[in-house]
Every structure is written in structure tokens, then in C-alpha cells.
Design a protein around this motif. Structure first.
Motif, mmCIF file in Angstrom:
data_model
loop_
_atom_site.group_PDB
_atom_site.id
_atom_site.type_symbol
_atom_site.label_atom_id
_atom_site.label_comp_id
_atom_site.label_asym_id
_atom_site.label_seq_id
_atom_site.Cartn_x
_atom_site.Cartn_y
_atom_site.Cartn_z
ATOM 1 N N PHE A 156 0.432 -1.171 0.019
ATOM 2 C CA PHE A 156 -0.356 0.698 0.160
ATOM 3 C C PHE A 156 0.934 1.481 -0.083
ATOM 4 N N PHE A 157 0.340 1.972 -0.868
ATOM 5 C CA PHE A 157 1.520 3.404 -1.159
ATOM 6 C C PHE A 157 1.137 4.605 -1.806
ATOM 7 N N LEU A 158 1.293 5.463 -0.706
ATOM 8 C CA LEU A 158 1.065 6.987 -0.698
ATOM 9 C C LEU A 158 1.845 7.568 -0.679
ATOM 10 N N SER A 159 1.874 8.720 -2.132
ATOM 11 C CA SER A 159 2.840 9.588 -2.647
ATOM 12 C C SER A 159 2.432 10.833 -3.431
ATOM 13 N N TYR B 97 5.394 8.433 9.995
ATOM 14 C CA TYR B 97 4.730 8.634 9.322
ATOM 15 C C TYR B 97 3.029 9.619 9.077
ATOM 16 N N VAL B 98 3.156 10.072 10.645
ATOM 17 C CA VAL B 98 1.940 10.285 11.230
ATOM 18 C C VAL B 98 2.235 12.335 10.811
ATOM 19 N N GLU B 99 3.299 12.116 11.133
ATOM 20 C CA GLU B 99 3.960 13.622 10.958
ATOM 21 C C GLU B 99 4.358 13.850 9.092
ATOM 22 N N MET B 100 4.566 12.735 7.492
ATOM 23 C CA MET B 100 3.986 13.494 6.477
ATOM 24 C C MET B 100 2.584 13.660 6.536
ATOM 25 N N ILE B 101 1.939 12.614 6.724
ATOM 26 C CA ILE B 101 0.358 12.222 6.195
ATOM 27 C C ILE B 101 -0.038 14.277 6.588
ATOM 28 N N GLN B 102 0.086 14.601 7.140
ATOM 29 C CA GLN B 102 -0.392 15.734 8.130
ATOM 30 C C GLN B 102 -0.493 16.689 7.483
ATOM 31 N N LYS B 103 1.184 16.615 7.050
ATOM 32 C CA LYS B 103 1.470 17.645 6.425
ATOM 33 C C LYS B 103 1.448 17.558 4.913
ATOM 34 N N TRP B 104 0.941 16.304 4.176
ATOM 35 C CA TRP B 104 0.162 16.304 3.046
ATOM 36 C C TRP B 104 -1.155 16.826 2.788
ATOM 37 N N MET B 105 -1.382 17.004 3.534
ATOM 38 C CA MET B 105 -2.863 17.642 4.650
ATOM 39 C C MET B 105 -3.188 19.028 4.640
ATOM 40 N N GLU B 106 -2.619 19.925 5.020
ATOM 41 C CA GLU B 106 -2.597 20.973 4.588
ATOM 42 C C GLU B 106 -1.729 21.693 3.598
ATOM 43 N N LYS B 107 -0.616 20.865 2.382
ATOM 44 C CA LYS B 107 -0.777 21.377 1.206
ATOM 45 C C LYS B 107 -1.869 21.320 0.618
ATOM 46 N N LYS B 108 -3.216 20.540 0.680
ATOM 47 C CA LYS B 108 -4.489 20.581 0.228
ATOM 48 C C LYS B 108 -3.951 20.493 -1.390
ATOM 49 N N ILE C 212 -7.258 13.282 0.510
ATOM 50 C CA ILE C 212 -6.820 12.762 2.759
ATOM 51 C C ILE C 212 -8.834 13.510 2.673
ATOM 52 N N GLU C 213 -9.910 13.130 2.639
ATOM 53 C CA GLU C 213 -10.583 13.498 4.033
ATOM 54 C C GLU C 213 -10.407 13.304 5.362
ATOM 55 N N LYS C 214 -9.982 12.476 6.582
ATOM 56 C CA LYS C 214 -9.583 12.547 7.682
ATOM 57 C C LYS C 214 -8.990 11.407 7.554
ATOM 58 N N PHE C 215 -8.469 11.988 8.915
ATOM 59 C CA PHE C 215 -6.506 10.912 9.539
ATOM 60 C C PHE C 215 -7.413 11.370 10.810
#
Length: 251
Positions: A6-9, A81-92, A142-145
Motif C-alpha cells: 500500500f503506497f502513498l505518494s 509517518y504521522v507528520e508526513m500525512i499531516q503535512k500532505w493534508m496541509e498542502k491541500k 485525504i478526507e480524514k486522518f
């Protein structure tokens, strides 16, 4: 054996991660957007509309240590991993979600496939061959994390990730033409407006024509305009309002 991943880029694969622990299940919600109508003498009908965007739910955890079931050669701290996903969410901006499987002999798995943090490293020559299959590859948002730390989990972070299919679009620029409103100018009326005169004692049409028109001989025009009979020419009614022709006689 089969190796699933399972990959996210993000940002055209310049940043990427592989989930270190494969979730037990991958929940995908795909539904249509049909509408029902009741038709007289026909009953209920269904109007098929384009499908709604697919939604994906992933539940797993980021391990605080390398368990035997952890996949991939690289393992970061759970907070990474948590910080990476949160950073991507902030980029919108949308991400790329890939769920893939590899059919390879167990003995050659470590040698042939190098699973790293970059998708380019994940896909080796063998991965791109016929021995690999890709189940899902789509742009998502990402709708929700949700994530939490549970006591006794050795620093593991449980998480639930909700993704929604993203369709790329481009807004079109609309050009509006200003409506030209033509104002029709009313032609100036060069015709002089007729005036009136109130008869006073001692007036006659000849005197009135002389005084108002400058020419006593034009009394006939006044007589004709007001339809005054000859019998009334000698004695005009005092206070009578009569119309006067234009000062310049019509040629």
C-alpha cells in the motif's frame, strides 16, 4: 508467494511512503448517483447518472519496532509517518494511492524487489514485468486522518485513513462581451411650438397679427387657424384664447 503493498505518494512521487503494516482489509465504497422518478401509467423509473467518487478506508498502525509482519526494508518512527500525512493534508493537494501485488518466488523476493520510500525504488524491473499486477492506482484526497497511541502497544500508533477519489479538472476562463446599448437620439423638433393669445378690449385680428406676428395682413392665418367666422371679426370676445401661427409665414 504474493507480496502486497500500500503506497502513498505526493507531488508527482517526489515524496512517498509505503505503509509498513498491511491492513487486514481495504474498504472501498463505490456507488452510483441514480435518481428515481414516478411516471404516470409507467410507475417508478431509474435515471442512471455518473458514478460518485470512490471512497477508500484504511485501518492499520505504524509500528514502534520491526515486527515479523512489517513489510519493506525501511521502517521509520511512527511519528515520521504521522507528520508526513499531516503535512500532505496541509498542502491541500491530491495524492497518489497505489495498492499493488507481486507474484514472485519467496527465495528471490529480497533480492529482486527493493521497497524503499520512493515509488521509483519500489518498482523494480521485476515489479514492472508480467509477474506484477496493480489493483488500484488513482489520485485521492485525504478526507480524514485519525490516530491514537494505545497503552501497552510498545509505541505503536493506531490510525484510520479516509481517502476520496480525486478527478483533475481545469477551470475555464469565460469572456463576457459587454452589451452595447444603442441610445437613439430623438431628432430635435425644429418646428416652433404654437403659442396662444388672450383677447383684450379693443383687439382685432389685424391688431393681434401686427403685435404678435409683426404683420397685420396675416390676420387671415389666425382666423383660419381658430376657425373664426367673418361675422365675429368685428367684435372678438374679450378673454377668448386664440392660437397663433408661427412667426414666420409658411412658404
Amino acid at each position: 508467494m504474493e507480496e502486497y503493498g500500500f503506497f502513498l505518494s505526493f507531488n508527482n512521487e517526489s515524496e512517498a511512503m509505503r505503509l509498513p503494516v498491511n491492513p487486514e482489509k481495504l474498504e472501498i465504497n463505490a456507488s452510483g448517483d441514480g435518481k428515481s422518478y414516478n411516471i404516470v401509467d409507467l410507475g417508478e423509473i431509474n435515471s442512471i447518472q455518473p458514478n460518485k467518487l470512490r471512497e477508500i478506508t484504511i485501518e492499520s498502525f505504524f509500528p514502534g519496532q520491526r515486527y515479523p509482519f512489517v513489510v519493506g526494508n525501511t521502517l521509520y518512527t511512527p511519528y515520521h509517518y504521522v507528520e508526513m500525512i499531516q503535512k500532505w493534508m496541509e498542502k491541500k493537494r491530491p495524492l497518489r494511492f497505489v495498492f499493488s501485488g507481486l507474484n514472485v518466488p519467496e527465495s528471490s523476493l529480497d533480492e529482486k524487489i527493493k521497497l524503499n520510500t520512493q515509488i521509483g525504488d519500489i518498482e523494480s524491473e521485476r515489479f514492472r514485468s508480467n509477474e506484477a499486477f496493480m489493483a488500484i492506482n488513482m489520485a485521492v484526497s485525504i478526507e480524514k486522518f485519525d490516530w491514537s497511541i494505545v497503552a501497552g502497544d510498545s509505541g505503536d500508533i493506531q490510525f484510520k485513513l479516509s481517502l476520496k477519489e480525486y478527478v483533475f479538472y481545469q477551470a475555464l476562463k469565460l469572456k463576457f462581451k459587454e452589451a452595447k446599448t444603442e441610445v437613439k437620439k430623438k431628432r430635435a423638433d425644429t418646428k416652433e411650438a404654437s403659442s396662444t393669445y388672450t383677447v383684450v378690449a379693443g383687439d382685432s385680428l389685424w391688431k393681434i397679427a401686427k403685435k404678435k406676428l409683426g404683420d397685420g395682413s396675416r390676420y387671415r392665418e389666425i382666423q383660419k387657424l381658430n376657425k373664426i367666422p367673418d361675422s365675429e371679426l368685428r367684435k372678438l370676445s374679450i378673454g377668448k384664447v386664440i392660437k397663433l401661427p408661427q412667426k414666420e409665414a409658411a412658404k
